[in-house]
Design a protein around this motif. Structure first.
Motif: not given
Lengths: 213, 253
Positions: A112-114, A118, A130-132, A135-136, A211-213, B100, B102-104, B113, B146, B148
């Motif tokens: 929810k924090g994402q 945003a 679309r952006r956040i 993609p995750q 490439y990310y976690n 918060n 953005f991890p990606h 962004e 990134y 992480n």
């Protein structure tokens, strides 16, 4: 040896319809699943309810029954499709239901924090998705989507039950006509080759998301 | 000095839990206001109401004289359209307890962004600003990392840079150091202090008492959904008259 070659070639011809169903289903069921997943996450209750019925109906009954219904059942109410079209329609709607649930779960798994971050940055819902979020979510849904991709190649064999000359049906007719078991071995090998490729394609895509976690 | 935020008679309940019970305060441009008080006193909820992360039930909230929510005749908070609220609230930068990020996205992408997607800045312009801000928070060498790969303190500094990239009129900090290991708190407070020296308007919800005392023009003490005292730091830390403040300070100091 000559016998084996001709059996193989005949079964291989069946791979054409199997692969056609596979590709068409994938191309249409994925966007269908995405749309329905986003629909399920809206606050509009009738739409959510409708999509709930959709996923329950198509995940809750056998795919074979759905194929029979569309190809053998619908003509009684005046709706006729060729076997190939009936297969496309049924597979797309059926797999769309599975993808809907996979994508919904993937989107809901994002913290929810994402959304809050945003929003605090002035991003509206559409932009945030679309952006956040999406993609995750893609990273989360890749493994279960890969599972479905493997299931689908095997499920295409069900189309032999509505008269389509796919790998399995051709194998079966070779077994009958030659009175020998090789046809099934060849069919199994073909399925194994295809699933091997699919599994590795998904492994490759998943690696690209590490490439990310 | 101009008024930036004004809150009048704000009420907020979560189901049967009455979290904010009639909050009134305002913040002027250039002011640094800390909000302290026991857990569950409504500090974070108040902050989150200011930029619409929580929807208030009653009362009014205005930003530079523009109402985000205005109470009607019954006191109910009536909000402007989502679009208008979002536009107004993009002037309020927010820093969260849990970062918060953005991890990606890389550190640089995290910061670029919103300026690109929301403000429509060019990539070059956004990147130049992002680099400048990263330099300011001392993390320029991490621009391609990134989230992480960062420590908690570094994440929070990136989050501050990300909020600043939108050139907000006011920064809201929601317990910015509460999720950090003790040895990482200093680096984040240092960045906030730097902003204070530049007279960035800020509202900081914090449990860091000595920091609040040192940095703030005003300190608000909240308890049980109400503002108990709103005054200069000495009112609270030196001569606390109110017994609830005394009890609280005895516990935390």
């Amino acid at each position: 040896m000559d016998n084996l070659t001709s059996i193989s070639l005949f079964i291989l011809q069946g791979a054409v319809i199997s692969l056609k169903i596979y590709v068409v289903t994938f191309i249409f069921a994925i966007p269908l699943g995405m749309l329905c997943a986003v629909g399920k996450l809206t606050k509009f209750a009738p739409l959510k309810w409708l999509l709930e019925v959709y996923t329950w109906l198509f995940r809750g009954t056998p795919l074979l029954l759905q194929l029979f219904f569309v190809y053998f059942g619908l003509p009684f109410i005046g709706v006729r499709f060729t076997a190939e079209i009936a297969a496309y329609i049924t597979f797309i709607i059926n797999y769309g239901a599975y993808f809907t649930e996979i994508f919904r779960a993937g989107i809901q798994s994002i913290d929810k924090g994402q959304y809050e971050a945003a929003k605090a940055l002035g991003m509206n819902y559409k932009l945030t998705m679309r952006r956040i979020i999406i993609p995750q979510a893609v990273k989360v849904i890749l493994p279960p989507t890969g599972n479905e991709a493997v299931n689908l190649i095997k499920d295409t064999a069900l189309c032999s039950a509505i008269t389509l000359a796919d790998i399995l049906r051709n194998a079966k007719s070779m077994v009958s006509s030659h009175a020998s078991v090789e046809g099934y071995f060849i069919a199994a090998i073909l399925y194994l080759i295809m699933t091997f490729i699919i599994i590795n394609v998904f492994k490759y895509i998943e690696r690209r998301f590490t490439y990310y976690n | 000095m101009g008024e930036i935020i004004r809150v009048e008679n704000l009420h907020k309940s979560f189901h049967s839990l009455h979290v904010l019970k009639g909050i009134n305060f305002k913040v002027n441009k250039g002011e640094i206001v800390s909000v302290i008080g026991p857990s569950g006193s409504g500090k974070s909820t108040l902050l989150r109401c200011l930029n619409h992360l929580e929807v208030a039930d009653k009362g009014s909230i205005s930003f530079e004289g523009n109402y985000i929510a205005k109470s009607d005749t019954t006191g109910k908070a009536v909000y402007k359209s989502n679009k208008e609220v979002l536009a107004i609230c993009s002037n309020l930068g927010m820093v969260f307890q849990n970062f918060n990020l953005f991890p990606h996205k890389s550190v640089l992408q995290n910061i670029m962004e919103a300026p690109i997607m929301v403000k429509g800045k060019s990539k070059e312009e956004a990147e130049a600003k992002a680099v400048e801000l990263l330099d300011k928070v001392g993390l320029l060498e991490k621009k391609d990392a990134y989230p992480n790969q960062l420590s908690g303190g570094q994440k929070q500094r990136v989050a501050i840079a990300r909020a600043l990239a939108m050139e907000p009129e006011i920064m809201l900090f929601d317990e910015p150091t509460s999720a950090l290991d003790p040895e990482l708190i200093g680096e984040v407070l240092q960045v906030i202090k730097q902003l204070a020296e530049e007279r960035m308007t800020m509202i900081i919800v914090t449990h860091e008492m000595s920091f609040a005392r040192e940095i703030s023009d005003r300190v608000i003490f909240m308890d049980d959904g109400q503002i108990v005292v709103d005054g200069v730091p000495d009112d609270i830390f030196v001569n606390p008259e109110h017994p609830r403040i005394k009890t609280f300070l005895n516990k935390v100091l």
